[in-house]
Design a protein around this motif. Structure first.
Motif, PDB file in Angstrom:
ATOM      1  N   VAL A   1     -58.291  98.620   6.493  1.00 12.28           N
ATOM      2  CA  VAL A   1     -56.737  98.514   6.258  1.00 12.28           C
ATOM      3  C   VAL A   1     -56.643  97.376   4.570  1.00 12.28           C
ATOM      4  N   HIS A   2     -55.552  98.145   4.336  1.00 14.88           N
ATOM      5  CA  HIS A   2     -55.562  97.547   2.463  1.00 14.88           C
ATOM      6  C   HIS A   2     -54.659  96.361   2.943  1.00 14.88           C
ATOM      7  N   PRO A   3     -54.927  95.705   2.182  1.00 15.13           N
ATOM      8  CA  PRO A   3     -53.761  94.223   2.135  1.00 15.13           C
ATOM      9  C   PRO A   3     -52.990  94.133   0.929  1.00 15.13           C
ATOM     10  N   LYS A   4     -51.978  93.789   1.264  1.00 18.44           N
ATOM     11  CA  LYS A   4     -50.883  93.925   0.120  1.00 18.44           C
ATOM     12  C   LYS A   4     -50.861  92.635  -0.548  1.00 18.44           C
ATOM     13  N   LEU A   5     -50.540  92.443  -1.305  1.00 20.54           N
ATOM     14  CA  LEU A   5     -50.695  90.697  -2.239  1.00 20.54           C
ATOM     15  C   LEU A   5     -50.168  90.883  -3.804  1.00 20.54           C
TER      16      LEU A   5
ATOM     17  N   VAL B   1     -56.482  87.470   2.036  1.00 24.26           N
ATOM     18  CA  VAL B   1     -57.677  87.446   2.818  1.00 24.26           C
ATOM     19  C   VAL B   1     -58.676  87.026   3.645  1.00 24.26           C
ATOM     20  N   TYR B   2     -59.405  87.778   4.239  1.00 21.22           N
ATOM     21  CA  TYR B   2     -60.705  87.108   5.185  1.00 21.22           C
ATOM     22  C   TYR B   2     -61.308  88.397   4.752  1.00 21.22           C
ATOM     23  N   ILE B   3     -62.575  87.997   4.091  1.00 17.63           N
ATOM     24  CA  ILE B   3     -63.272  89.538   3.375  1.00 17.63           C
ATOM     25  C   ILE B   3     -64.201  89.051   3.909  1.00 17.63           C
ATOM     26  N   ARG B   4     -65.347  89.476   5.314  1.00 11.79           N
ATOM     27  CA  ARG B   4     -66.016  90.157   5.613  1.00 11.79           C
ATOM     28  C   ARG B   4     -67.413  90.511   4.750  1.00 11.79           C
ATOM     29  N   THR B   5     -68.808  89.366   4.361  1.00 15.71           N
ATOM     30  CA  THR B   5     -69.816  90.174   3.923  1.00 15.71           C
ATOM     31  C   THR B   5     -71.015  89.990   4.615  1.00 15.71           C
ATOM     32  N   ASP B   6     -71.901  90.451   3.952  1.00 13.69           N
ATOM     33  CA  ASP B   6     -73.218  90.151   4.793  1.00 13.69           C
ATOM     34  C   ASP B   6     -74.557  90.370   3.752  1.00 13.69           C
TER      35      ASP B   6
ATOM     36  N   MET C   1     -69.733  80.595  10.820  1.00 17.25           N
ATOM     37  CA  MET C   1     -69.290  81.643   9.554  1.00 17.25           C
ATOM     38  C   MET C   1     -69.403  80.691   8.660  1.00 17.25           C
ATOM     39  N   LYS C   2     -70.361  81.530   8.065  1.00 20.26           N
ATOM     40  CA  LYS C   2     -70.689  80.561   6.757  1.00 20.26           C
ATOM     41  C   LYS C   2     -69.633  81.956   5.594  1.00 20.26           C
ATOM     42  N   GLU C   3     -68.478  80.715   5.067  1.00 17.39           N
ATOM     43  CA  GLU C   3     -67.507  80.678   4.244  1.00 17.39           C
ATOM     44  C   GLU C   3     -67.325  79.958   3.017  1.00 17.39           C
TER      45      GLU C   3
ATOM     46  N   LEU D   1     -61.463  81.202  -2.786  1.00 17.43           N
ATOM     47  CA  LEU D   1     -61.170  81.037  -4.208  1.00 17.43           C
ATOM     48  C   LEU D   1     -59.807  81.196  -3.970  1.00 17.43           C
ATOM     49  N   LEU D   2     -59.384  81.286  -5.407  1.00 15.77           N
ATOM     50  CA  LEU D   2     -57.771  81.308  -5.209  1.00 15.77           C
ATOM     51  C   LEU D   2     -57.373  82.142  -6.715  1.00 15.77           C
ATOM     52  N   ASP D   3     -56.347  83.340  -6.260  1.00 15.20           N
ATOM     53  CA  ASP D   3     -56.303  84.235  -7.367  1.00 15.20           C
ATOM     54  C   ASP D   3     -55.276  83.708  -8.283  1.00 15.20           C
ATOM     55  N   PRO D   4     -55.015  84.456  -9.585  1.00 14.42           N
ATOM     56  CA  PRO D   4     -54.161  83.830 -11.214  1.00 14.42           C
ATOM     57  C   PRO D   4     -52.574  83.408  -9.708  1.00 14.42           C
ATOM     58  N   ASP D   5     -52.707  84.368  -8.755  1.00 17.09           N
ATOM     59  CA  ASP D   5     -50.684  83.909  -8.829  1.00 17.09           C
ATOM     60  C   ASP D   5     -50.846  82.811  -7.168  1.00 17.09           C
ATOM     61  N   ASN D   6     -52.674  82.575  -6.584  1.00 18.18           N
ATOM     62  CA  ASN D   6     -52.685  81.469  -5.673  1.00 18.18           C
ATOM     63  C   ASN D   6     -52.900  82.294  -3.888  1.00 18.18           C
ATOM     64  N   ASN D   7     -52.800  83.537  -4.293  1.00 18.42           N
ATOM     65  CA  ASN D   7     -53.085  84.057  -3.308  1.00 18.42           C
ATOM     66  C   ASN D   7     -54.599  83.850  -2.934  1.00 18.42           C
ATOM     67  N   LEU D   8     -54.739  83.023  -1.943  1.00 18.42           N
ATOM     68  CA  LEU D   8     -56.612  82.842  -0.947  1.00 18.42           C
ATOM     69  C   LEU D   8     -57.288  84.278  -0.589  1.00 18.42           C
ATOM     70  N   LEU D   9     -57.907  83.788  -1.335  1.00 14.16           N
ATOM     71  CA  LEU D   9     -59.164  85.049  -0.890  1.00 14.16           C
ATOM     72  C   LEU D   9     -60.283  84.270  -0.008  1.00 14.16           C
ATOM     73  N   THR D  10     -60.750  84.335   1.520  1.00 12.24           N
ATOM     74  CA  THR D  10     -61.218  83.979   2.087  1.00 12.24           C
ATOM     75  C   THR D  10     -62.843  84.693   2.730  1.00 12.24           C
ATOM     76  N   PHE D  11     -63.853  84.335   1.738  1.00 16.85           N
ATOM     77  CA  PHE D  11     -65.436  85.103   2.142  1.00 16.85           C
ATOM     78  C   PHE D  11     -65.730  84.858   3.670  1.00 16.85           C
ATOM     79  N   GLY D  12     -66.765  85.289   4.335  1.00 19.06           N
ATOM     80  CA  GLY D  12     -67.491  84.947   5.430  1.00 19.06           C
ATOM     81  C   GLY D  12     -68.397  86.283   6.018  1.00 19.06           C
ATOM     82  N   GLU D  13     -69.242  85.377   6.652  1.00 19.63           N
ATOM     83  CA  GLU D  13     -70.602  85.985   6.984  1.00 19.63           C
ATOM     84  C   GLU D  13     -70.895  84.992   8.289  1.00 19.63           C
ATOM     85  N   GLU D  14     -71.269  86.286   9.441  1.00 18.87           N
ATOM     86  CA  GLU D  14     -71.717  85.696  10.801  1.00 18.87           C
ATOM     87  C   GLU D  14     -72.753  85.623  10.650  1.00 18.87           C
ATOM     88  N   GLY D  15     -72.962  83.769  11.011  1.00 19.45           N
ATOM     89  CA  GLY D  15     -74.336  82.931  10.834  1.00 19.45           C
ATOM     90  C   GLY D  15     -74.390  81.761  10.545  1.00 19.45           C
TER      91      GLY D  15
END
Length: 118
Positions: free
Chosen positions: A5-9, A65-70, A99-101, A104-118
């Motif tokens: 998926v490629h989110p459009k913000l 947008v929610y971005i999973r990481t390891d 989840m560990k999360e 942050l907010l980008d210059p236009d206040n798009n919310l980027l949440t990063f998460g990892e199971e655990g």
């Protein structure tokens, strides 16, 4: 069947968005053509797309947008070391849903949440 998926913000200023994601977050420009009013960025196989919305009021923007990481702890520290502002309510923490999360907010206040199971 589904592969990615490629989110459009929304973005107000293409140069400011490009600079933030490349200089602060380590993304790179992708795409063979530089489209007016459109931006495609990639990091570690994750693509984010942006469309120009010059009249966007950042205080009225609900782009998320929610971005999973390891490797969330390493990513969080890498951002802190680069002085990237973390959302005031989004410090790295363990959530009750497992989840560990952090966010942050980008210059236009798009919310980027990063998460990892655990």
């Amino acid at each position: 069947m589904l592969r990615s998926v490629h989110p459009k913000l929304p973005m107000r200023d293409k140069a400011a968005t490009r600079n933030y994601y490349i200089d602060c977050l380590g993304f790179r420009d992708v795409g063979a053509v530089d489209y007016e009013g459109y931006l495609m960025l990639e990091k570690d196989g994750i693509q984010l797309h942006f469309f120009e919305f010059k009249t966007l009021d950042p205080l009225e923007n609900y782009g998320q947008v929610y971005i999973r990481t390891d490797a969330i702890a390493a990513l969080y520290q890498w951002l802190l070391d680069r002085n990237v502002a973390i959302h005031p309510n989004g410090a790295l923490q363990q959530k009750p849903w497992g989840m560990k999360e952090f966010s942050l907010l980008d210059p236009d206040n798009n919310l980027l949440t990063f998460g990892e199971e655990g």
